[in-house]
Design a protein around this motif. Structure first.
Motif, PDB file in Angstrom:
ATOM      1  N   ASN A   1      -4.840  -2.209 -10.715  1.00 49.30           N
ATOM      2  CA  ASN A   1      -5.880  -2.644  -9.766  1.00 49.30           C
ATOM      3  C   ASN A   1      -6.219  -4.116  -9.987  1.00 49.30           C
ATOM      4  OD1 ASN A   1      -6.067  -0.008  -8.813  1.00 49.30           O
ATOM      5  ND2 ASN A   1      -7.583   0.529 -10.375  1.00 49.30           N
TER       6      ASN A   1
ATOM      7  N   ALA B   1     -14.991   5.498  -3.598  1.00 44.94           N
ATOM      8  CA  ALA B   1     -13.865   6.401  -3.881  1.00 44.94           C
ATOM      9  C   ALA B   1     -14.242   7.473  -4.898  1.00 44.94           C
ATOM     10  CB  ALA B   1     -12.671   5.590  -4.388  1.00 44.94           C
TER      11      ALA B   1
ATOM     12  N   TYR C   1     -15.756  -0.468  -3.788  1.00 46.04           N
ATOM     13  CA  TYR C   1     -14.558   0.344  -3.522  1.00 46.04           C
ATOM     14  C   TYR C   1     -14.524   1.550  -4.472  1.00 46.04           C
ATOM     15  CZ  TYR C   1      -9.674   1.784  -3.727  1.00 46.04           C
ATOM     16  OH  TYR C   1      -8.535   2.537  -3.733  1.00 46.04           O
TER      17      TYR C   1
ATOM     18  N   GLN D   1      -9.824  -4.887  -6.027  1.00 46.19           N
ATOM     19  CA  GLN D   1     -10.836  -3.966  -5.506  1.00 46.19           C
ATOM     20  C   GLN D   1     -12.221  -4.348  -6.060  1.00 46.19           C
ATOM     21  OE1 GLN D   1      -7.982  -2.976  -7.038  1.00 46.19           O
ATOM     22  NE2 GLN D   1      -7.201  -1.073  -6.177  1.00 46.19           N
TER      23      GLN D   1
ATOM     24  N   THR E   1       0.851  -1.209   0.000  1.00 44.43           N
ATOM     25  CA  THR E   1       0.000   0.000   0.000  1.00 44.43           C
ATOM     26  C   THR E   1       0.876   1.244   0.000  1.00 44.43           C
ATOM     27  OG1 THR E   1      -1.917   1.066   1.054  1.00 44.43           O
ATOM     28  CG2 THR E   1      -0.244   0.173   2.533  1.00 44.43           C
TER      29      THR E   1
ATOM     30  N   GLN F   1      -4.479  -4.896  -2.550  1.00 41.40           N
ATOM     31  CA  GLN F   1      -5.446  -5.157  -3.626  1.00 41.40           C
ATOM     32  C   GLN F   1      -4.965  -4.726  -5.001  1.00 41.40           C
ATOM     33  OE1 GLN F   1      -9.069  -3.387  -2.161  1.00 41.40           O
ATOM     34  NE2 GLN F   1      -9.402  -5.085  -0.759  1.00 41.40           N
TER      35      GLN F   1
ATOM     36  N   GLN G   1      -5.030   6.213  -5.364  1.00 42.62           N
ATOM     37  CA  GLN G   1      -5.490   5.418  -4.215  1.00 42.62           C
ATOM     38  C   GLN G   1      -5.317   3.938  -4.517  1.00 42.62           C
ATOM     39  OE1 GLN G   1      -9.429   6.618  -2.826  1.00 42.62           O
ATOM     40  NE2 GLN G   1      -9.385   8.315  -4.263  1.00 42.62           N
ATOM     41  N   ASP G   2      -5.092   3.153  -3.463  1.00 40.13           N
ATOM     42  CA  ASP G   2      -5.018   1.715  -3.713  1.00 40.13           C
ATOM     43  C   ASP G   2      -6.053   0.972  -2.891  1.00 40.13           C
ATOM     44  OD1 ASP G   2      -3.164   0.941  -1.225  1.00 40.13           O
ATOM     45  OD2 ASP G   2      -2.148   2.574  -2.259  1.00 40.13           O
ATOM     46  N   GLY G   3      -5.724   0.424  -1.785  1.00 39.74           N
ATOM     47  CA  GLY G   3      -6.561  -0.541  -1.064  1.00 39.74           C
ATOM     48  C   GLY G   3      -5.565  -1.639  -0.718  1.00 39.74           C
ATOM     49  N   THR G   4      -5.161  -1.654   0.546  1.00 37.95           N
ATOM     50  CA  THR G   4      -3.997  -2.466   0.929  1.00 37.95           C
ATOM     51  C   THR G   4      -4.048  -3.889   0.370  1.00 37.95           C
ATOM     52  OG1 THR G   4      -3.874  -1.194   2.955  1.00 37.95           O
ATOM     53  CG2 THR G   4      -2.648  -3.263   2.925  1.00 37.95           C
TER      54      THR G   4
END
Ligand code: BTN
Length: 260
Positions: free
Chosen positions: A145, A156, A152, A148, A48, A66, A61-64
């Protein structure tokens, strides 16, 4: 927080690979190595990012866990170091990675977003310059990505965003996609070094799907052209418009939109 550098059998990209649990931006970490001549091909990846950076100063942005979040540091030779070539190199490697996981044909949206089924699944941020030893360098930062969910992207406020999971319904392992991407970057870099930019041109035309089409071309200096994309080569882009032909370098073009 980091794992020790891993050394692999890869030839160029990913021969050295440092995977971090968390960092502000993998591009920032890669840029710290530009004074080290032996860092050519170094990959820094992370689970992340706390300040992931996108194009035009935007945040990413990510999403730990993911997304594949990685940056490659390269000292490309003179013949391949142009921004358009390095941009196409990164985007084609991503598109070829996606071909392993999705049935649909990936699309490279000028200059280097990668879309599947109209959804942006990958963004690329290129940062380049000259090292303290006067060697040109480039850092290619890739955010791809993977896991996600649609919820999500809705939360976002990213209606155009997608992941491999939203476009295929498959729950893939982020590490599998990351390994495949590094393999593709390594293989393609070897070909690019050996045979020059021509190894990319056919794929670039194929994945951008712009050649021969009616397009709107937005130049960095602000002009907008509408016409047919007549030629797409790193040496020259040619647009046939109602009052003549525009010839220019790909680096002069900020964006190209397909009209039909
Ligand atoms: C874009 O705006 O489309 C480009 C996004 C690039 C994101 C990647 S994630 C890994 C690397 N580190 C960053 O801070 N940015 C790039």
């Amino acid at each position: 927080m980091e794992q020790a550098a891993q050394y692999s059998s890869r030839t160029w990209v990913g021969k050295q690979h440092l995977h971090l649990v968390e960092t502000d931006s993998t591009n920032n970490r890669a840029l710290e190595y530009i004074h080290q001549p032996d860092a050519h091909g170094l990959v820094i990846s992370a689970e992340t990012q706390t300040s992931g950076r996108g194009q035009y100063g935007r945040t990413w942005q990510d999403g730990t866990g993911q997304a594949v979040l990685l940056s490659v540091l390269l000292y490309p030779s003179q013949i391949i170091q142009r921004a358009s070539i390095m941009t196409a190199y990164g985007a084609i490697a991503v598109a070829q990675t996606l071909e392993h996981f999705v049935n649909e044909k990936p699309l490279i949206k000028w200059p280097n977003d990668v879309l599947v089924n109209g959804k942006k699944v990958c963004g690329i941020l290129l940062e380049g310059g000259t090292t303290p030893h006067q060697v040109p360098y480039v850092v290619i930062g890739i955010g791809l990505n993977v896991r996600q969910t649609q919820a999500y992207f809705d939360a976002a406020g990213l209606p155009q965003g997608g992941s491999l999971q939203t476009v295929t319904g498959k729950e893939l392992k982020t590490s599998d996609v990351r390994d495949c991407l590094i393999d593709q970057l390594d293989r393609l870099y070897g070909e690019l070094q050996a045979r020059g930019p021509c190894v990319l041109e056919e794929k670039w035309v194929e994945y951008t799907q712009l050649s021969g089409r009616q397009v709107q071309v937005v130049l960095h200096r602000g002009d907008i052209l509408v016409g047919i994309l007549h030629q797409q080569q790193f040496g020259q882009i040619v647009v046939r418009h109602p009052t003549g032909m525009w010839h220019g370098a790909p680096e002069e073009i900020r964006n190209i939109f397909l009209i039909r």
